[in-house]
Structures are given as C-alpha cells and as structure tokens.
Write an enzyme that holds these catalytic residues in place. Structure first.
Site, PDB file in Angstrom:
ATOM      1  N   LYS A 234       3.581  -4.255 -13.483  1.00  0.00           N
ATOM      2  CA  LYS A 234       2.745  -4.793 -12.407  1.00  0.00           C
ATOM      3  C   LYS A 234       1.301  -4.985 -12.857  1.00  0.00           C
ATOM      4  O   LYS A 234       0.523  -5.635 -12.175  1.00  0.00           O
ATOM      5  CB  LYS A 234       2.815  -3.919 -11.148  1.00  0.00           C
ATOM      6  CG  LYS A 234       2.192  -2.543 -11.253  1.00  0.00           C
ATOM      7  CD  LYS A 234       2.322  -1.826  -9.910  1.00  0.00           C
ATOM      8  CE  LYS A 234       1.687  -0.444  -9.949  1.00  0.00           C
ATOM      9  NZ  LYS A 234       1.819   0.236  -8.636  1.00  0.00           N
ATOM     10  N   ASP A 235       0.934  -4.424 -14.040  1.00  0.00           N
ATOM     11  CA  ASP A 235      -0.407  -4.609 -14.588  1.00  0.00           C
ATOM     12  C   ASP A 235      -0.498  -5.799 -15.540  1.00  0.00           C
ATOM     13  O   ASP A 235      -1.599  -6.158 -15.968  1.00  0.00           O
ATOM     14  CB  ASP A 235      -0.840  -3.357 -15.366  1.00  0.00           C
ATOM     15  CG  ASP A 235      -1.001  -2.131 -14.492  1.00  0.00           C
ATOM     16  OD1 ASP A 235      -1.280  -2.289 -13.290  1.00  0.00           O
ATOM     17  OD2 ASP A 235      -0.839  -1.008 -15.016  1.00  0.00           O
TER      18      ASP A 235
ATOM     19  N   CYS B 156      -6.205  -9.523  -9.216  1.00  0.00           N
ATOM     20  CA  CYS B 156      -6.525  -8.320  -8.439  1.00  0.00           C
ATOM     21  C   CYS B 156      -7.209  -8.653  -7.130  1.00  0.00           C
ATOM     22  O   CYS B 156      -7.398  -7.789  -6.284  1.00  0.00           O
ATOM     23  CB  CYS B 156      -7.387  -7.378  -9.279  1.00  0.00           C
ATOM     24  SG  CYS B 156      -6.478  -6.515 -10.563  1.00  0.00           S
TER      25      CYS B 156
ATOM     26  N   ARG C 213      -9.643   5.365  -5.809  1.00  0.00           N
ATOM     27  CA  ARG C 213      -9.160   5.253  -7.179  1.00  0.00           C
ATOM     28  C   ARG C 213      -9.075   6.620  -7.835  1.00  0.00           C
ATOM     29  O   ARG C 213      -9.544   7.616  -7.308  1.00  0.00           O
ATOM     30  CB  ARG C 213     -10.062   4.313  -7.979  1.00  0.00           C
ATOM     31  CG  ARG C 213     -10.005   2.878  -7.479  1.00  0.00           C
ATOM     32  CD  ARG C 213     -10.607   1.927  -8.465  1.00  0.00           C
ATOM     33  NE  ARG C 213      -9.942   2.023  -9.755  1.00  0.00           N
ATOM     34  CZ  ARG C 213     -10.487   1.634 -10.906  1.00  0.00           C
ATOM     35  NH1 ARG C 213     -11.706   1.144 -10.918  1.00  0.00           N
ATOM     36  NH2 ARG C 213      -9.806   1.756 -12.039  1.00  0.00           N
TER      37      ARG C 213
ATOM     38  N   ARG D 276      -1.990   3.140 -22.498  1.00  0.00           N
ATOM     39  CA  ARG D 276      -3.094   3.800 -21.826  1.00  0.00           C
ATOM     40  C   ARG D 276      -2.880   5.311 -21.914  1.00  0.00           C
ATOM     41  O   ARG D 276      -1.807   5.782 -22.275  1.00  0.00           O
ATOM     42  CB  ARG D 276      -3.160   3.369 -20.369  1.00  0.00           C
ATOM     43  CG  ARG D 276      -3.476   1.903 -20.166  1.00  0.00           C
ATOM     44  CD  ARG D 276      -3.231   1.499 -18.707  1.00  0.00           C
ATOM     45  NE  ARG D 276      -4.059   2.263 -17.796  1.00  0.00           N
ATOM     46  CZ  ARG D 276      -3.817   2.419 -16.496  1.00  0.00           C
ATOM     47  NH1 ARG D 276      -2.744   1.855 -15.945  1.00  0.00           N
ATOM     48  NH2 ARG D 276      -4.630   3.115 -15.732  1.00  0.00           N
TER      49      ARG D 276
ATOM     50  N   ASN E  74      -6.577   9.208 -10.810  1.00  0.00           N
ATOM     51  CA  ASN E  74      -5.191   9.571 -11.080  1.00  0.00           C
ATOM     52  C   ASN E  74      -4.600  10.331  -9.898  1.00  0.00           C
ATOM     53  O   ASN E  74      -5.264  10.558  -8.882  1.00  0.00           O
ATOM     54  CB  ASN E  74      -5.090  10.386 -12.380  1.00  0.00           C
ATOM     55  CG  ASN E  74      -5.883  11.688 -12.325  1.00  0.00           C
ATOM     56  OD1 ASN E  74      -6.092  12.267 -11.261  1.00  0.00           O
ATOM     57  ND2 ASN E  74      -6.326  12.155 -13.481  1.00  0.00           N
TER      58      ASN E  74
ATOM     59  N   LEU F 277      -5.323  -4.065  -3.093  1.00  0.00           N
ATOM     60  CA  LEU F 277      -5.482  -5.043  -2.021  1.00  0.00           C
ATOM     61  C   LEU F 277      -4.142  -5.384  -1.395  1.00  0.00           C
ATOM     62  O   LEU F 277      -4.065  -5.664  -0.194  1.00  0.00           O
ATOM     63  CB  LEU F 277      -6.138  -6.311  -2.563  1.00  0.00           C
ATOM     64  CG  LEU F 277      -7.667  -6.339  -2.628  1.00  0.00           C
ATOM     65  CD1 LEU F 277      -8.136  -7.666  -3.205  1.00  0.00           C
ATOM     66  CD2 LEU F 277      -8.272  -6.123  -1.249  1.00  0.00           C
ATOM     67  N   ARG F 278      -3.109  -5.391  -2.189  1.00  0.00           N
ATOM     68  CA  ARG F 278      -1.772  -5.701  -1.662  1.00  0.00           C
ATOM     69  C   ARG F 278      -1.353  -4.663  -0.618  1.00  0.00           C
ATOM     70  O   ARG F 278      -0.871  -5.021   0.470  1.00  0.00           O
ATOM     71  CB  ARG F 278      -0.785  -5.731  -2.847  1.00  0.00           C
ATOM     72  CG  ARG F 278       0.619  -6.197  -2.538  1.00  0.00           C
ATOM     73  CD  ARG F 278       1.613  -5.070  -2.362  1.00  0.00           C
ATOM     74  NE  ARG F 278       1.485  -4.015  -3.319  1.00  0.00           N
ATOM     75  CZ  ARG F 278       2.139  -2.875  -3.238  1.00  0.00           C
ATOM     76  NH1 ARG F 278       2.948  -2.638  -2.220  1.00  0.00           N
ATOM     77  NH2 ARG F 278       1.970  -1.916  -4.135  1.00  0.00           N
ATOM     78  N   ARG F 279      -1.568  -3.397  -0.906  1.00  0.00           N
ATOM     79  CA  ARG F 279      -1.251  -2.361   0.080  1.00  0.00           C
ATOM     80  C   ARG F 279      -2.198  -2.426   1.271  1.00  0.00           C
ATOM     81  O   ARG F 279      -1.774  -2.350   2.427  1.00  0.00           O
ATOM     82  CB  ARG F 279      -1.327  -0.978  -0.571  1.00  0.00           C
ATOM     83  CG  ARG F 279      -0.192  -0.683  -1.555  1.00  0.00           C
ATOM     84  CD  ARG F 279      -0.442   0.601  -2.312  1.00  0.00           C
ATOM     85  NE  ARG F 279       0.673   0.930  -3.195  1.00  0.00           N
ATOM     86  CZ  ARG F 279       0.548   1.571  -4.356  1.00  0.00           C
ATOM     87  NH1 ARG F 279      -0.645   1.962  -4.763  1.00  0.00           N
ATOM     88  NH2 ARG F 279       1.615   1.828  -5.099  1.00  0.00           N
TER      89      ARG F 279
ATOM     90  N   SER G  16      -3.218   7.657 -19.345  1.00  0.00           N
ATOM     91  CA  SER G  16      -2.898   8.402 -18.134  1.00  0.00           C
ATOM     92  C   SER G  16      -1.578   9.152 -18.313  1.00  0.00           C
ATOM     93  O   SER G  16      -0.738   8.778 -19.139  1.00  0.00           O
ATOM     94  CB  SER G  16      -2.780   7.452 -16.940  1.00  0.00           C
ATOM     95  OG  SER G  16      -1.604   6.656 -17.059  1.00  0.00           O
TER      96      SER G  16
ATOM     97  N   GLN H 159      -3.777  13.435  -9.418  1.00  0.00           N
ATOM     98  CA  GLN H 159      -4.421  14.691  -9.040  1.00  0.00           C
ATOM     99  C   GLN H 159      -5.733  14.436  -8.287  1.00  0.00           C
ATOM    100  O   GLN H 159      -6.049  15.129  -7.312  1.00  0.00           O
ATOM    101  CB  GLN H 159      -4.686  15.532 -10.297  1.00  0.00           C
ATOM    102  CG  GLN H 159      -3.434  16.103 -10.946  1.00  0.00           C
ATOM    103  CD  GLN H 159      -2.575  15.056 -11.656  1.00  0.00           C
ATOM    104  OE1 GLN H 159      -3.079  13.987 -12.045  1.00  0.00           O
ATOM    105  NE2 GLN H 159      -1.303  15.347 -11.828  1.00  0.00           N
ATOM    106  N   THR H 160      -6.489  13.419  -8.721  1.00  0.00           N
ATOM    107  CA  THR H 160      -7.741  13.082  -8.052  1.00  0.00           C
ATOM    108  C   THR H 160      -7.486  12.628  -6.626  1.00  0.00           C
ATOM    109  O   THR H 160      -8.195  13.024  -5.683  1.00  0.00           O
ATOM    110  CB  THR H 160      -8.474  11.979  -8.829  1.00  0.00           C
ATOM    111  OG1 THR H 160      -8.774  12.452 -10.141  1.00  0.00           O
ATOM    112  CG2 THR H 160      -9.762  11.577  -8.121  1.00  0.00           C
ATOM    113  N   ARG H 161      -6.470  11.798  -6.434  1.00  0.00           N
ATOM    114  CA  ARG H 161      -6.181  11.296  -5.092  1.00  0.00           C
ATOM    115  C   ARG H 161      -5.700  12.420  -4.167  1.00  0.00           C
ATOM    116  O   ARG H 161      -6.081  12.471  -2.993  1.00  0.00           O
ATOM    117  CB  ARG H 161      -5.147  10.177  -5.173  1.00  0.00           C
ATOM    118  CG  ARG H 161      -5.646   8.978  -5.960  1.00  0.00           C
ATOM    119  CD  ARG H 161      -4.701   7.819  -5.876  1.00  0.00           C
ATOM    120  NE  ARG H 161      -4.942   6.869  -6.953  1.00  0.00           N
ATOM    121  CZ  ARG H 161      -4.483   5.640  -6.973  1.00  0.00           C
ATOM    122  NH1 ARG H 161      -3.739   5.191  -5.981  1.00  0.00           N
ATOM    123  NH2 ARG H 161      -4.730   4.834  -7.982  1.00  0.00           N
TER     124      ARG H 161
END
Length: 329
Positions: free
Chosen positions: A93-94, A252, A159, A17, A161, A140-142, A19, A163-165
């Site tokens: 984890k993905d 998910c 959702r 990916r 990256n 959902l797990r968190r 990112s 920096q966005t969060r």
C-alpha cells in the site's frame, strides 16, 4: 543488520524500512528465500539493510503535507538502483503505481487480512463513540470514510509506530484509532484490536495486507530466486486494485480505497471508493466477473476507476485534495 564470515559479501542484500513491522516482513521474505533456495540458507548468505525513508524521518506533519508519492519507498528505490541492495521488501500500500525506471515488482507474498482494526481503550466500535469524540489517524482514506459515515466525530493527525499510538490513546490524546489487521497479525499483536472492521464499513487501502518484493529488472539471478515467493492469487488481486488506483492518479492527498476478492474459482469481485477529504460525496462502485490473469484484473480495476472519474466529472480535483473546502480535516 547481519554480518558475514571473513567480511565476504552476502549473496543477497535485502532493503527495508526499520519499523518493527517492516523488519518482520523482511525477515519473512528472507526465511521464504532460504526455504526455497539451499544456497541462500547458508550462514550469512543474506543481509538485511535498514534504510530510513522520508516518511520515517518526518513525523510532525500529516503524510498529505509532506509531498507526492513514494514517501516510504523512494530512498529504498534509490539504494536499489545504485546497487547498494539487491531486493526491497515493501508494504504494497506504500508502493507507487509506477515503479522507478529499472525496477520490477517480481513477487507478491501471500496476502494477509486486508481489513482495518478499530482500537480503543473505552469504546467497542465507531457506533459507540459520542458526539465530538476524537479519532487519531494519519490516513486520509480512513479519515474521509469516518467523516462520511460519522460526521459528528473529529479526526486528528495521529502518526507514529504502534507503541506510540497506543500510548497516545492511554494519554487521552484520542478516543480511538485504526491500524491494519495485517500488521497486527504479523507482529503477533492481534489482541490489540478492539474489533476488526467489516469492509462494508471501512473499505481498505489499495493492496492493504500485501507484501511485495522489487528488484532490478536486469538482475536475472535475483528474479529467479524471487519467483517461488510469488503468490499468483494475491498478485492478481493487487494488480486489479493498483490499476484502479493508477487511473485515479492516487497519492497521499487522495482518499481512495479498493479491495479485490475471489468469490469462486476464477471469479473476482472488486469494490472501489473515492471520498472527498472532508468526507463529503462518497462515490463507490464494484465489478464482478471472471478473471484469469493480471491483465484481466487490471482491466477490471481500470474500468471501475474510469466510471468514478466520469461520475466525479469537474469535481474530481476535489477528491484528489486539490481543492480545499471548509470543515472536515
């Protein structure tokens, strides 16, 4: 993406990916391969190929609404099967518990810190958050564990990256969020974490902190190249956690957490947890005992999950998000 001298094909094409974290992991794999194999250390012997996945493309909906498994791997798997890339570097984890036909998980690199990080510009921990405080999370797990422990808090989809969060936190969209410590460490941004969370408070996602490398099963040359990168201790831990996930048929839509840890030489402790998406009725278990190989770890994870399946009984679909209850998310 790198180029090659005189348009020569690289010996190894690495799919990932795009990112910053995914690229950091791909570069780490590339560097480890170059260190292990002189022929791959030559200029332009390897190429990193960025592939956009469904999970990257759809940013306006929760992951649980986009669809089944493989949201961050399917397009990369397709490129691998088609021969467009030779290996793929994934956050484990993905990765679905069942790989695409013809692909194998050849290596797990040394695992990073599996814990989650609490991140807030105003509060030091979940315990400090006032009633009605907003937590941003795409997991959902968190979310289910937060709602289970702190039902007075509100969780919203969050959702984007890193920096966005962080920008959303600064803008007051949420009072706090969480990210994996492993990702922060790999990006040299551990200072962003307000505090790492104890696993007793927030059990991690299956295989969190682990990076895996897949390749085509019939590509013996590449499989030989990858073998030195495999960390046996990390691979065994991940195998136990993924067996736990496989028995529970996680997706998910399923809040599932698990962590296997070495407690001594050849001794493993595996903790597992399922929670309804709205935070109700958490079911946890653990196993401890001798583990000599992946088969033993997988048997431990499967046995732990079988217990939770039995305990959930007819309510198991509710844990899988197949039954919608009021409140919560």
């Amino acid at each position: 993406m790198s180029t090659t001298h005189a348009n020569a094909m690289p010996r190894l094409r690495i799919g990932t990916r795009g990112s910053p974290l995914a690229l950091a992991q791909a570069h780490a794999a590339r560097d480890a391969l170059a260190a292990a194999h002189p022929e791959l250390a030559e200029p332009d012997a390897m190429e990193i190929v960025v592939i956009k996945t469904t999970g990257d493309s759809v940013q306006d909906r929760p992951l649980s609404e986009i669809g089944g498994k493989g949201l961050f791997t399917r397009e990369i798997d397709d490129a691998q099967t088609a021969g467009d890339i030779d290996i793929a570097v994934h956050s484990m984890k993905d990765v679905p518990t069942v790989l695409e036909d013809g692909l194998v998980l050849e290596a797990i690199m040394p695992r990073e810190d599996p814990r989650d990080a609490f991140i807030s510009t105003r509060y030091k921990s979940f315990a400090d958050l006032p009633e009605g405080a907003v937590i941003g999370s795409a997991s959902l797990r968190r979310a289910s564990q937060i709602l289970s422990r702190y039902p007075h808090l509100k969780v919203i989809n969050f959702r984007g990256n890193l920096q966005t969060r962080l920008r959303k936190l600064d803008e007051g969209v949420a009072d706090a969020t969480m990210l994996a410590m492993a990702g922060l460490n790999r990006l040299n941004m551990a200072h962003i974490a307000t505090a790492p969370m104890a696993v007793d408070e927030m059990l991690p996602a299956v295989a969190q902190g682990a990076v895996g490398i897949t390749c085509r099963a019939d590509d013996t040359r590449v499989r030989e190249w990858l073998r030195p990168l495999d960390c046996r201790d990390s691979h065994i831990r991940v195998a136990g956690e993924r067996a736990f996930l496989a028995r529970l048929d996680g997706s998910c839509r399923t809040p599932i957490a698990a962590l296997a840890e070495w407690t001594g030489v050849g001794q493993m402790r595996l903790r597992g947890l399922i929670v309804r998406p709205d935070g109700r009725d958490p079911l946890g278990t653990e196993r401890t005992g001798p583990v000599a190989d992946m088969a033993a770890a997988m048997a431990m994870g499967d046995d732990a999950a079988a217990e939770l399946v039995a305990r959930a009984g007819d309510a198991l679909p509710a844990y899988r998000g197949e039954v919608v209850h009021g409140g919560g998310l």
